[in-house]
Scaffold this motif. Sequence first.
Motif, short mmCIF file in Angstrom:
data_model
loop_
_atom_site.label_atom_id
_atom_site.label_comp_id
_atom_site.label_asym_id
_atom_site.label_seq_id
_atom_site.Cartn_x
_atom_site.Cartn_y
_atom_site.Cartn_z
N UNK A 8 83.32 65.57 140.78
CA UNK A 8 84.06 64.45 141.36
C UNK A 8 83.43 64.00 142.67
N UNK A 9 82.95 64.97 143.47
CA UNK A 9 82.36 64.63 144.77
C UNK A 9 80.93 64.14 144.67
N UNK A 10 80.33 64.13 143.48
CA UNK A 10 78.99 63.61 143.30
C UNK A 10 78.06 64.62 142.65
N UNK A 11 76.80 64.24 142.49
CA UNK A 11 75.79 65.13 141.93
C UNK A 11 75.67 66.36 142.83
N UNK B 77 65.96 67.56 151.71
CA UNK B 77 65.53 68.92 151.98
C UNK B 77 66.67 69.80 152.48
N UNK B 78 67.80 69.19 152.81
CA UNK B 78 68.97 70.00 153.18
C UNK B 78 69.55 70.75 151.98
N UNK B 79 69.10 70.42 150.77
CA UNK B 79 69.59 71.12 149.58
C UNK B 79 69.35 72.62 149.70
N UNK B 80 68.19 73.01 150.26
CA UNK B 80 67.90 74.45 150.33
C UNK B 80 68.35 75.06 151.65
N UNK B 81 69.16 74.34 152.44
CA UNK B 81 69.72 74.92 153.64
C UNK B 81 70.92 75.82 153.34
N UNK B 82 71.34 75.89 152.07
CA UNK B 82 72.49 76.71 151.71
C UNK B 82 73.78 76.13 152.28
N UNK C 41 74.88 74.43 146.92
CA UNK C 41 75.94 74.08 147.86
C UNK C 41 76.00 72.57 148.14
N UNK C 42 74.95 71.85 147.75
CA UNK C 42 74.79 70.45 148.15
C UNK C 42 75.46 69.50 147.17
N UNK C 43 76.16 68.50 147.70
CA UNK C 43 76.66 67.39 146.89
C UNK C 43 76.21 66.09 147.51
N UNK D 192 72.75 76.70 140.67
CA UNK D 192 72.00 75.50 140.96
C UNK D 192 72.42 74.32 140.10
N UNK D 193 73.00 74.61 138.94
CA UNK D 193 73.44 73.51 138.08
C UNK D 193 72.28 72.89 137.33
N UNK D 194 72.02 71.60 137.64
CA UNK D 194 72.84 70.71 138.45
C UNK D 194 74.14 70.36 137.74
#
Length: 341
Positions: A27-30, A184-189, A34-36, A21-23
């Motif tokens: 380079x591609x962003x926060x 909310x797409x963060x938890x879509x994997x 799986x989400x950037x 999970x990090x965060x």
Amino acid sequence: MLIDVHAHLLTEGMFNRHEFWGPFMKVQGLTVGHFSLGTKQPAKAATDQEAQANLLARMSHESRRKLMAERGVDKLVMSTPSHCFMYWAEREFANEYARICNDELSAFCRADPEHFDFWCHANLADPENAAREIERAVVQLGARGVCVGGANFNGIEVHDERLFPVWERLSQLDVPIMVHGYNQSIYWGERHHEDRFETTSIVGDCVDETLFFWHLICGGALDAFPNLKTYITHAGGMAVFQLGRLSELNRSMAPDSRNRRPLLEYMANFYFDLDVHAPGLRRGVVEVVGIERLLYGTNFGGAYDHGDLTEGLGLSDANRERIRSGNAIDLLKLDRPARAG
């Protein structure tokens, strides 16, 4: 005086706390799981390390004070960025991350309390723990309230009575909620790529914020906790602009709603800002909401800057000052400098 109550903070201690999970700042962003964020933006760094260093440089006390001086801001009230709320992560880590964020936010503000205050973070997917963490952050660390996501907390929606311990603790502490939607797409994997055009952020934030308003009222929370106060950013999402519709249909088409009074009678429990992109819309918010329920919030240092939100609205000096600082001082119990009146 100008107090901006909508700003976000990331510190070095808030990064790289979980192997998945990090965060992370890449380079591609926060990046969270799986989400950037903003993956179509051009790269602004050659390495992940450079990307993190660049971000942290913009988050330093010195950098923030410089931008504040340029924009005439006297104080920021900061929160954890909504992409890092971690409601969807493993419960143990999500609870731990809330503590990490609050310790980091508090330490940052203690270094310069004249210019910085904070909204704490809590894992509302675990309401009992969230209530305890909010109390720790407010009583021990000096948080002015709690920043929460809008629509749901890993399946627990705002109307759910499992959240009543959180609302009860906030009422006892007499501190407000700040509502900020999240991707909310963060938890879509790995399916997060199906969120075309960053819709769950760009449109979804406003939907989340509107749902919080609707569900808090319809779920009866404000009857159980009549002193609970909520600030909804982005001018309330869509709630203010559809207030008449919500009010009328709460009575005629929502028979399962539990609110005991007409919807408009709960407006005294809510605060909003003027973070919309046209003076005409801001004038409408002022007219509908009223001066006494408006704060100044801009997502300071974020994706856009559209100048002084109180200009061109036909406000008296006294009403302009209430929006720019007076209401925030009263709601968040901030020290009132002599020049603030």
